[in-house]
Design a protein around this motif. Structure first.
Motif, PDB file in Angstrom:
ATOM      1  N   THR A  55      69.483  69.588   1.107  1.00  0.00           N
ATOM      2  CA  THR A  55      69.010  70.611   1.727  1.00  0.00           C
ATOM      3  C   THR A  55      69.040  71.967   2.307  1.00  0.00           C
ATOM      4  O   THR A  55      69.879  72.511   1.879  1.00  0.00           O
ATOM      5  CB  THR A  55      68.660  69.692   3.076  1.00  0.00           C
ATOM      6  N   ILE A  56      67.668  72.907   3.006  1.00  0.00           N
ATOM      7  CA  ILE A  56      68.179  74.515   3.516  1.00  0.00           C
ATOM      8  C   ILE A  56      67.656  73.998   5.001  1.00  0.00           C
ATOM      9  O   ILE A  56      66.580  73.834   5.601  1.00  0.00           O
ATOM     10  CB  ILE A  56      67.257  75.283   2.480  1.00  0.00           C
ATOM     11  N   VAL A  57      68.609  74.502   5.327  1.00  0.00           N
ATOM     12  CA  VAL A  57      68.135  75.174   6.604  1.00  0.00           C
ATOM     13  C   VAL A  57      67.688  76.660   6.877  1.00  0.00           C
ATOM     14  O   VAL A  57      68.585  77.148   6.603  1.00  0.00           O
ATOM     15  CB  VAL A  57      69.239  74.594   8.025  1.00  0.00           C
ATOM     16  N   LEU A  58      66.453  76.833   7.606  1.00  0.00           N
ATOM     17  CA  LEU A  58      66.203  78.172   8.210  1.00  0.00           C
ATOM     18  C   LEU A  58      66.038  78.178   8.750  1.00  0.00           C
ATOM     19  O   LEU A  58      66.179  77.303  10.127  1.00  0.00           O
ATOM     20  CB  LEU A  58      64.404  78.044   7.449  1.00  0.00           C
ATOM     21  N   VAL A  59      67.021  79.352   9.368  1.00  0.00           N
ATOM     22  CA  VAL A  59      67.080  79.674  11.785  1.00  0.00           C
ATOM     23  C   VAL A  59      67.064  81.359  11.456  1.00  0.00           C
ATOM     24  O   VAL A  59      66.915  81.863  10.717  1.00  0.00           O
ATOM     25  CB  VAL A  59      69.031  79.575  11.833  1.00  0.00           C
ATOM     26  N   ALA A  60      65.692  81.247  11.897  1.00  0.00           N
ATOM     27  CA  ALA A  60      64.963  82.574  13.030  1.00  0.00           C
ATOM     28  C   ALA A  60      65.950  82.953  13.975  1.00  0.00           C
ATOM     29  O   ALA A  60      67.171  82.935  14.545  1.00  0.00           O
ATOM     30  CB  ALA A  60      63.663  81.982  13.878  1.00  0.00           C
ATOM     31  N   ALA A  61      65.572  84.288  13.973  1.00  0.00           N
ATOM     32  CA  ALA A  61      66.601  85.499  15.089  1.00  0.00           C
ATOM     33  C   ALA A  61      66.939  84.736  16.827  1.00  0.00           C
ATOM     34  O   ALA A  61      67.825  85.129  17.090  1.00  0.00           O
ATOM     35  CB  ALA A  61      65.824  86.874  15.130  1.00  0.00           C
ATOM     36  N   ASP A  62      65.465  83.755  17.107  1.00  0.00           N
ATOM     37  CA  ASP A  62      66.206  83.512  18.028  1.00  0.00           C
ATOM     38  C   ASP A  62      66.942  82.221  18.663  1.00  0.00           C
ATOM     39  O   ASP A  62      66.684  81.095  19.983  1.00  0.00           O
ATOM     40  CB  ASP A  62      64.990  83.356  18.972  1.00  0.00           C
ATOM     41  N   GLY A  63      67.032  81.299  16.573  1.00  0.00           N
ATOM     42  CA  GLY A  63      68.070  80.425  16.638  1.00  0.00           C
ATOM     43  C   GLY A  63      67.106  78.873  16.609  1.00  0.00           C
ATOM     44  O   GLY A  63      67.204  78.100  16.234  1.00  0.00           O
ATOM     45  N   GLU A  64      65.757  79.079  16.558  1.00  0.00           N
ATOM     46  CA  GLU A  64      65.000  78.003  16.315  1.00  0.00           C
ATOM     47  C   GLU A  64      64.962  77.951  14.783  1.00  0.00           C
ATOM     48  O   GLU A  64      65.184  78.568  14.852  1.00  0.00           O
ATOM     49  CB  GLU A  64      62.996  78.506  16.372  1.00  0.00           C
ATOM     50  N   GLN A  97      75.934  80.039  16.018  1.00  0.00           N
ATOM     51  CA  GLN A  97      75.842  80.110  17.053  1.00  0.00           C
ATOM     52  C   GLN A  97      74.357  80.009  17.367  1.00  0.00           C
ATOM     53  O   GLN A  97      74.460  79.038  18.608  1.00  0.00           O
ATOM     54  CB  GLN A  97      76.792  80.513  18.097  1.00  0.00           C
ATOM     55  N   ARG A  98      73.141  81.317  17.031  1.00  0.00           N
ATOM     56  CA  ARG A  98      72.521  80.649  17.959  1.00  0.00           C
ATOM     57  C   ARG A  98      71.841  79.999  17.430  1.00  0.00           C
ATOM     58  O   ARG A  98      70.868  79.391  18.336  1.00  0.00           O
ATOM     59  CB  ARG A  98      71.789  82.063  17.235  1.00  0.00           C
ATOM     60  N   TRP A 102      70.010  76.961  20.666  1.00  0.00           N
ATOM     61  CA  TRP A 102      68.905  76.798  20.622  1.00  0.00           C
ATOM     62  C   TRP A 102      68.559  75.412  20.681  1.00  0.00           C
ATOM     63  O   TRP A 102      67.324  74.784  21.259  1.00  0.00           O
ATOM     64  CB  TRP A 102      67.879  77.470  19.506  1.00  0.00           C
ATOM     65  N   SER A 103      69.400  74.551  19.976  1.00  0.00           N
ATOM     66  CA  SER A 103      69.362  72.897  20.149  1.00  0.00           C
ATOM     67  C   SER A 103      69.361  72.332  21.600  1.00  0.00           C
ATOM     68  O   SER A 103      68.920  71.810  22.515  1.00  0.00           O
ATOM     69  CB  SER A 103      70.321  72.479  19.010  1.00  0.00           C
ATOM     70  N   ALA A 104      70.393  73.277  21.660  1.00  0.00           N
ATOM     71  CA  ALA A 104      71.121  72.691  23.481  1.00  0.00           C
ATOM     72  C   ALA A 104      69.634  73.464  24.688  1.00  0.00           C
ATOM     73  O   ALA A 104      69.249  72.628  25.066  1.00  0.00           O
ATOM     74  CB  ALA A 104      72.585  73.612  23.942  1.00  0.00           C
ATOM     75  N   ARG A 105      70.102  74.335  24.211  1.00  0.00           N
ATOM     76  CA  ARG A 105      68.354  74.611  25.043  1.00  0.00           C
ATOM     77  C   ARG A 105      66.965  73.583  25.490  1.00  0.00           C
ATOM     78  O   ARG A 105      66.609  73.254  26.014  1.00  0.00           O
ATOM     79  CB  ARG A 105      67.729  75.983  24.994  1.00  0.00           C
ATOM     80  N   GLN A 106      66.348  73.464  23.799  1.00  0.00           N
ATOM     81  CA  GLN A 106      65.810  72.744  23.228  1.00  0.00           C
ATOM     82  C   GLN A 106      66.235  71.286  23.923  1.00  0.00           C
ATOM     83  O   GLN A 106      64.961  70.011  24.987  1.00  0.00           O
ATOM     84  CB  GLN A 106      65.752  72.288  21.631  1.00  0.00           C
ATOM     85  N   LYS A 107      67.420  70.579  23.986  1.00  0.00           N
ATOM     86  CA  LYS A 107      67.567  68.735  24.709  1.00  0.00           C
ATOM     87  C   LYS A 107      67.936  69.228  25.886  1.00  0.00           C
ATOM     88  O   LYS A 107      66.982  68.594  26.818  1.00  0.00           O
ATOM     89  CB  LYS A 107      68.978  69.081  24.290  1.00  0.00           C
TER      90      LYS A 107
END
Length: 111
Positions: A55-64, A97-98, A102-107
């Motif tokens: 798999t590949i994980v893409l991470v944007a500048a804001d952490g999304e 870390q971003r 981001w995941s913590a904010r979503q949760k």
């Protein structure tokens, strides 16, 4: 086809098998759209395991972030070159870390 029949059917060139499906054109299209609609995207390649394909994980500048199947690390490198984004081996570099922030904010926002 039963569970073990599917497992045997997914055997790759190296003789390893997974219970996961291979990547599809829709997976690549999603990755392309993610990069086109966000800024500062980086890719993190995750290796194939006994349970999932590479798999590949893409991470944007804001952490999304988003994760999709790919047909191996070579495809990830080609894709990153076509999309002009850096790509890293997640086992070596870890995740930024971003992404965790981001995941913590979503949760937190779902509660």
């Amino acid at each position: 086809m039963g569970l073990f029949g599917r497992w045997r059917a997914r055997r790759g060139a190296a003789g390893r098998a997974t219970l996961d499906r291979a990547s599809q054109r829709g997976d690549l299209r999603h990755l392309e759209e993610f990069v086109a609609s966000r800024r500062g995207v980086e890719g993190f390649v995750e290796p194939r395991t006994a349970v999932t394909e590479a798999t590949i994980v893409l991470v944007a500048a804001d952490g999304e972030w988003t994760r999709r199947r790919i047909d191996g690390p070579d495809v990830a490198r080609r894709l990153s070159k076509e999309l002009a984004i850096p790509v890293y081996d997640a086992q070596v570099t870890g995740y930024p870390q971003r992404m965790r922030d981001w995941s913590a904010r979503q949760k937190r926002d779902r509660l």
